[in-house]
Design an enzyme around this catalytic site. Structure first.
Site, PDB file in Angstrom:
ATOM      1  N   GLU A 117      16.071  28.901  -4.690  1.00 44.24           N
ATOM      2  CA  GLU A 117      17.389  28.266  -4.686  1.00 44.24           C
ATOM      3  C   GLU A 117      17.994  28.234  -6.089  1.00 44.24           C
ATOM      4  OE1 GLU A 117      17.133  24.366  -2.903  1.00 44.24           O
ATOM      5  OE2 GLU A 117      16.232  25.142  -1.061  1.00 44.24           O
ATOM      6  N   GLU A 184      24.598  29.175   1.869  1.00 42.19           N
ATOM      7  CA  GLU A 184      24.402  28.108   2.876  1.00 42.19           C
ATOM      8  C   GLU A 184      25.546  27.098   2.848  1.00 42.19           C
ATOM      9  OE1 GLU A 184      20.560  26.171   2.953  1.00 42.19           O
ATOM     10  OE2 GLU A 184      21.283  24.630   4.344  1.00 42.19           O
TER      11      GLU A 184
HETATM   12  O1  KIV Z   1      13.774  26.478   4.123  1.00 42.79           O
HETATM   13  C1  KIV Z   1      14.631  27.033   4.799  1.00 42.79           C
HETATM   14  O2  KIV Z   1      14.500  27.268   5.994  1.00 42.79           O
HETATM   15  C2  KIV Z   1      15.849  27.408   4.114  1.00 42.79           C
HETATM   16  C3  KIV Z   1      17.072  27.485   4.944  1.00 42.79           C
HETATM   17  C4  KIV Z   1      17.634  26.126   5.135  1.00 42.79           C
HETATM   18  C5  KIV Z   1      18.079  28.362   4.325  1.00 42.79           C
HETATM   19  O3  KIV Z   1      15.860  27.544   2.927  1.00 42.79           O
END
Ligand code: KIV
Length: 283
Positions: A117, A184
């Site tokens: 992220e 997202e």
């Molecule tokens: O952990 C996950 O499934 C994700 C999604 C929310 C994009 O990162």
């Protein structure tokens, strides 16, 4: 059996306007179902914290948990492109730690790529991991690991200034060398702009249709995750109802003696029962 798709296939799909299908999976059987259904990619998301372990969010998830689940998914879907999700604090503290932990996903669970992220703030980590020879999927917009800083699990980029920041994050992820990007919970207008600007495949979860493919959390799609349902989720079935109904019927059958029936019992080999009873006579 379908040929396993690799990163260059996703670039070809982007060029040809063919949408990439992507779902999370956390375990062996679900990975088998995903492969049987023809999913192009699987994400072993740190959402497993909520969907499998019942944590309130993704922050408590550890590297070891992610590796165990990636390993199970890899066994269930040997011919699908699997992406391991780097959990909180597995990459935030230094480039070295980021490379080491990204490498664990490949060495210990044989995944095809890792996801992490962050946009501008994660650029140096992405660059370091890519330079180590590992495929990276960036993740911008709503980034659940930092939802505290974002003021909760809220859509991002809804004002002009906020949208500009999301675009800057997208450009930073591409410039750092990531091979794909996930956006997202961002309005479709912003995703469309990002899609026009970027040359790497742009995937959406709650970021509208103007991109190269879609991701959903499998536990939402099949109606297994009960705590809440985000706006962007489409539920395709409700396995919770099916499972609870089956379990209740089982309880009823046990209580009323309907289960087990004749057909669920092993039989003694023919002629053995009288011998057995005789053997037991004086006991
Ligand atoms: O952990 C996950 O499934 C994700 C999604 C929310 C994009 O990162």
């Amino acid at each position: 059996m379908r040929k396993k798709l690799m990163i260059h296939d996703f670039y070809q799909m982007k060029q040809g306007g063919r949408k990439i299908t992507w779902l999370t999976s956390y375990d062996f059987p679900t990975a088998q179902f995903a492969e049987a259904a023809g999913l192009d990619m699987i994400l072993v998301g740190d959402s497993l914290g909520m969907c499998v372990y019942g944590y309130p969010g993704t922050v408590p998830v550890t590297m070891d948990q992610c590796i165990v689940h990636c390993d199970a998914v890899r066994r269930g879907a040997p011919n699908t492109f699997v992406i391991g999700d780097m959990p909180f604090l597995s990459y935030q503290t230094s480039d070295e730690k980021a490379v080491e932990n990204a490498g664990r996903f490949l060495k210990e669970a044989n995944v095809d790529a890792v996801k992490l992220e962050g946009g501008v703030r994660a650029a140096s980590r992405i660059k370091a991991i890519v330079e180590a020879g590992i495929l990276v999927v960036g993740h911008i917009g709503l980034t659940p690991q930092s939802s505290g800083v974002l003021g909760g699990h809220k859509a991002q980029g809804r004002t002009a200034d906020a949208a500009k920041l999301v675009v800057e994050d997208a450009l930073a992820v591409q410039n750092a060398g990531a091979q794909m990007i996930l956006v997202e919970a961002v309005p479709p207008e912003v995703t469309r702009f990002i899609h026009q600007k970027l040359s790497i495949p742009v995937l959406s979860i709650g970021a509208g249709p103007h991109c190269d493919g879609q991701l959903l959390i499998v536990s939402d799609l099949i109606g297994q995750f009960q705590a809440f349902t985000p706006k962007f989720v489409k539920k395709y079935c409700n396995v919770a109802d099916v499972i609870v109904k089956a379990m209740s019927e089982y309880c009823e059958d046990v209580r009323t003696g309907k289960f087990p029936g004749e057909e669920h019992c092993y039989r003694m080999i023919e002629g053995e029962e009288p011998k057995f009873l005789k053997l037991m006579q004086n006991r």
